[in-house]
Every structure is written in C-alpha cells, then in structure tokens.
Design a protein around this motif. Structure first.
Motif, PDB file in Angstrom:
ATOM      1  N   THR A  29       3.983  12.085  -6.919  1.00 43.78           N
ATOM      2  CA  THR A  29       4.572  12.420  -6.348  1.00 43.78           C
ATOM      3  C   THR A  29       6.204  11.579  -7.445  1.00 43.78           C
ATOM      4  O   THR A  29       6.234  10.877  -7.912  1.00 43.78           O
ATOM      5  N   PHE A  31       9.885  10.002  -5.567  1.00 46.39           N
ATOM      6  CA  PHE A  31      10.542   9.998  -4.436  1.00 46.39           C
ATOM      7  C   PHE A  31      11.692   9.291  -4.546  1.00 46.39           C
ATOM      8  O   PHE A  31      12.072   8.717  -6.067  1.00 46.39           O
ATOM      9  N   ARG A  33      14.524   5.150  -3.131  1.00 43.64           N
ATOM     10  CA  ARG A  33      14.554   4.294  -2.871  1.00 43.64           C
ATOM     11  C   ARG A  33      15.243   3.448  -2.472  1.00 43.64           C
ATOM     12  O   ARG A  33      15.422   2.550  -2.109  1.00 43.64           O
ATOM     13  N   PRO A  39      10.121   4.643   1.151  1.00 39.10           N
ATOM     14  CA  PRO A  39      10.427   5.693   0.569  1.00 39.10           C
ATOM     15  C   PRO A  39      10.695   6.886   1.082  1.00 39.10           C
ATOM     16  O   PRO A  39      10.209   7.402   1.880  1.00 39.10           O
ATOM     17  N   GLN A  40      11.490   7.926  -0.055  1.00 39.93           N
ATOM     18  CA  GLN A  40      11.969   9.410   0.749  1.00 39.93           C
ATOM     19  C   GLN A  40      10.897  10.393  -0.338  1.00 39.93           C
ATOM     20  O   GLN A  40      11.406  10.139  -1.449  1.00 39.93           O
ATOM     21  N   LEU A  41      10.017  10.721   0.117  1.00 39.52           N
ATOM     22  CA  LEU A  41       9.376  11.880  -0.891  1.00 39.52           C
ATOM     23  C   LEU A  41      10.222  13.062  -0.638  1.00 39.52           C
ATOM     24  O   LEU A  41      10.347  13.542   0.060  1.00 39.52           O
ATOM     25  N   GLN A  84       1.600   3.289  -5.593  1.00 41.47           N
ATOM     26  CA  GLN A  84       3.222   3.971  -5.331  1.00 41.47           C
ATOM     27  C   GLN A  84       3.044   4.729  -4.308  1.00 41.47           C
ATOM     28  O   GLN A  84       3.764   6.182  -3.515  1.00 41.47           O
ATOM     29  N   ASP A  85       2.372   6.008  -5.238  1.00 40.47           N
ATOM     30  CA  ASP A  85       2.381   7.248  -4.865  1.00 40.47           C
ATOM     31  C   ASP A  85       1.439   7.356  -3.488  1.00 40.47           C
ATOM     32  O   ASP A  85       2.154   7.914  -1.981  1.00 40.47           O
ATOM     33  N   GLU A  87       1.954   5.204  -1.333  1.00 40.58           N
ATOM     34  CA  GLU A  87       2.195   3.958  -0.915  1.00 40.58           C
ATOM     35  C   GLU A  87       3.436   5.259   0.311  1.00 40.58           C
ATOM     36  O   GLU A  87       3.536   5.324   1.039  1.00 40.58           O
ATOM     37  N   VAL A  88       3.617   5.695  -0.477  1.00 40.82           N
ATOM     38  CA  VAL A  88       4.730   7.001   0.049  1.00 40.82           C
ATOM     39  C   VAL A  88       4.136   8.428   0.485  1.00 40.82           C
ATOM     40  O   VAL A  88       4.398   8.385   1.938  1.00 40.82           O
ATOM     41  N   HIS A  91       3.416   6.594   4.171  1.00 38.98           N
ATOM     42  CA  HIS A  91       4.293   6.331   5.103  1.00 38.98           C
ATOM     43  C   HIS A  91       5.148   7.738   5.551  1.00 38.98           C
ATOM     44  O   HIS A  91       5.599   7.639   6.997  1.00 38.98           O
ATOM     45  N   ALA A  92       4.701   8.919   4.980  1.00 32.09           N
ATOM     46  CA  ALA A  92       4.922  10.235   5.464  1.00 32.09           C
ATOM     47  C   ALA A  92       3.857  10.920   6.154  1.00 32.09           C
ATOM     48  O   ALA A  92       4.124  11.455   6.993  1.00 32.09           O
TER      49      ALA A  92
END
Length: 386
Positions: A29, A31, A33, A39-41, A84-85, A87-88, A91-92
């Motif tokens: 990903t 992203f 933040r 985080p914004q994908l 981190q990916d 986590e993104v 959230h999405a």
C-alpha cells in the motif's frame, strides 16, 4: 510485464477473477498520515503470477469487492514489513487479511537480519536495484505520473519472486511453521486497536514520571487520544508529548499556571484549558491504589547475573547453529525478565521454545549456572544455513 492502473469499477471487477485464480497475492500500500490521525489509503498494489496492478482507491467509490478477495482465507497475502500495510487495511475495511506471509519476517528466519528493507532484500536475492526516486511522493495528489505508478508497481513486482524463493528455502530448512507462527501474530486485531486509557504508554519519556504524575499523564493522554481520533489529526497537533509530560509533572491548578507551561498555546488554553484542569484535578484525587506505575528496570546481580550470562550463551550458541540473529530468539530484556521469574516471554512460546526455550528453562531449574549443552535444531538434523 506491463502494470495495470485500475481507477474504475469495471476495471477492478475485471481484475478480481485473476486475483482469485492463484493461491497467493503480493500486496503493498501507499498511504499518507502526516496530517491525519488515521492513515489515508492512497494506492493499493497487487501482483499475481500473470499480472501487476495499482488500484486507485481515491478514484473508486468502493473497495469492498477487492477486500472480499483479500479477506479470503484460502489466499495467502504476501507483504514486506507488513504491520503498517495491515494497519491501513484494517482501518479501511475494519478487518485484517489472513493468512499473511511477511518477507521481512521470512528473511530474518533465513539469517538475513531482523529489519532488512525491501530494496536490500530484492538486491540480495534477485540482483535488482530498485529506483527509489519517488520515495518522497505525495500519494494523495492526483493525477499520478507514470514514474510514480511504475515505482509503486515495483513494490509488488519483485515481491513475487522473493516469496517463491523464501517459501522454498523455508521448506528446505524445516522452518515453514516458524514463519506461520510469527505471521499469525501480525493479524491479531489487538495489535491494531488501543484503548485511550492505555495511550500514556505511547508518550515518549513517561518512564521518568512516578506516582500521581502517571495518573495525571494517563488522564491527559486519554483525552488527547480521543481528541485526535475525533478530529482525525495527529496527536502532536493536539498536544505534543513534551507538553503532556510537563503538565503531568507540574499539575497546574489554575489557568495562569497552565498558561505558563511551554507548549500550551493560546488556542489550547481558550478551548480546553478548563477541561484540562478538571482532568488534572480528578486524576490527582484518585486513590493511590489506582495510579498506574512503571516498573523500573532492575539489572540482575550476583547469582542472577551469572544465570543471565549463561542464558545469553545458550541463545547465542543456538542462534549460531541456526544461522539467525540471537535477538530473533530473545532480547536481553526478555532474558532479564526470564531470570526475574517471568514466563510470558517469546522464548518460551512456539518454535522458539522448541529450539532454545526448553534449554533456557532447564538451565534456570538447575542447581547451578554452569555450562549447559546447547540443543540441536528443532528438526533434529544439522542445519544447512551455511
């Protein structure tokens, strides 16, 4: 192989059967933040045996069809440094894709060190030097340039071959189950959720506070966490860590005292000053039994120091036999806790327990801390790492 740029529902739906056709998918990903709490994908890259695609979530109304594929438990998701990916994605879509194969974890289990980067791993295994000229890209800006798309696509293009080689080598060394165990921990939802009441642990320097100061910090950090979450702004934009620490140390009782603390700007004072004072006063009134605490690190001495040295020798010897970093088995802090009586350490779980943890426990239960025999690798065969 030309990479696809997917920015329409029809193109996405056309890609999904190709993703379902293989038992694995390489995933990455992009992203942003820097200006947000969450985080914004901005881009999602996928690759299979016969395709590489960059999917643009900022141009698509819904990623739900894609998430259905990524959440399929029969498809292995291959990522590098996956936390981190994941986590993104969590959230999405509110869920975590599993199972996962993390090539950074696999590299560590194969002796390449614990934190090898993707570019270094591709260079070591494939002899390919990746172009990093787009590493400072603002992935939220549109349109994306061809060079940016090519850069993003490379993050999964070579991941496929890295995965294939690592998978074969893990199987050859009898370590596939090690990878499965370590990657299962990556998709534990508890890793990606945190209660505001626990946010004080994240404040840099909290270890320097004691007693009621920690109770105040807990209250202030929980408030900041909730504010940052609601406003979708970075924590530091609400109140910086060093300001929280100073508030906890000095516990101002009125607005004048609050205003004299560095980092308390006029806007914060005007909008939230009275509430912050209430939080501080309430925390200071809590019974002592409810205060959080930080257990100071107690270095072992005497017989415990000798045990620690012996444990380190066991871990180092076994790591040397296996061709991996000793810290992958146990950190020094883990061993200190083990000597101090703790048993909830990674060394005593799963494959680590089999290859070194049992020997560590045997040493601790022995009458003395003399030399111990280092166990053979878990499969009972000489390791072929060298």
């Amino acid at each position: 192989m030309t990479s696809l740029y997917i920015d329409s529902p029809a193109e996405l739906l056309a890609l999904l059967p190709r993703m379902r056709a293989a038992p694995w998918v390489a995933l990455d990903t992009e992203f942003m933040r820097e200006r947000t709490f969450f985080p914004q994908l901005c881009l999602l890259q996928v690759a299979g045996p016969d395709y590489v695609a960059c999917i643009d979530p900022l141009r698509l109304d819904s990623l739900e069809p894609l998430f259905e594929v990524l959440l399929d438990p029969h498809i292995v998701k291959v990522l590098h440094a996956a936390h981190q990916d994941l986590e993104v994605i969590h959230h999405a879509c509110g869920r975590l894709p599993a199972p996962v194969f993390d090539t950074q974890v696999a590299a560590a289990l194969l002796g390449a060190g614990e934190q090898i980067g993707y570019a270094a791993l591709v260079q070591d295994l494939l002899g390919v030097t990746l172009d990093k000229s787009q590493s400072r890209t603002d992935w939220a800006r549109r349109p994306l340039h061809p060079a940016q798309i090519a850069y993003a696509a490379d993050d999964v293009r070579y991941l496929r071959e890295v995965f294939a080689r690592q998978q074969a080598e893990l199987a050859r060394r009898g370590r596939s189950d090690w990878l499965t165990e370590d990657c299962a921990a990556l998709v534990d939802p508890a890793r990606y959720t945190e209660e505001p009441e626990q946010a004080w642990h994240r404040v840099k320097g909290h270890q320097n506070l004691r007693g009621v100061q920690l109770a105040v910090l807990r209250a202030l950090a929980a408030w900041r966490e909730q504010r940052a979450n609601t406003a979708n702004r970075p924590r530091r934009w609400i109140v910086a860590d060093d300001t929280l620490l100073e508030l906890a140390r000095r516990s101002p009782a009125d607005l004048d005292a609050l205003a004299r603390i560095g980092g308390v700007e006029a806007g914060l004072l005007q909008r939230h000053g009275e509430h912050l004072l209430d939080l501080i006063a309430t925390a200071r009134a809590e019974p002592r039994t409810l205060w959080p605490s930080v257990t100071p690190r107690r270095l072992p001495g005497g017989a415990q120091a000798a045990q620690l040295d012996a444990l380190q020798r066991v871990v180092q010897a076994q790591a040397g036999e296996l061709g991996i970093a000793p810290s992958l088995l146990a950190s020094r802090r883990d061993l200190e806790r083990l000597v101090d009586g703790a048993r909830d350490v990674p060394l005593l779980r799963g494959w680590r327990a089999r290859v070194a943890g049992q020997a560590a426990l045997a040493l601790l239960s022995a009458a003395d801390a003399g030399p111990v025999a280092v166990p053979a690798p878990a499969d009972g065969r000489p390791d072929q790492a060298s």
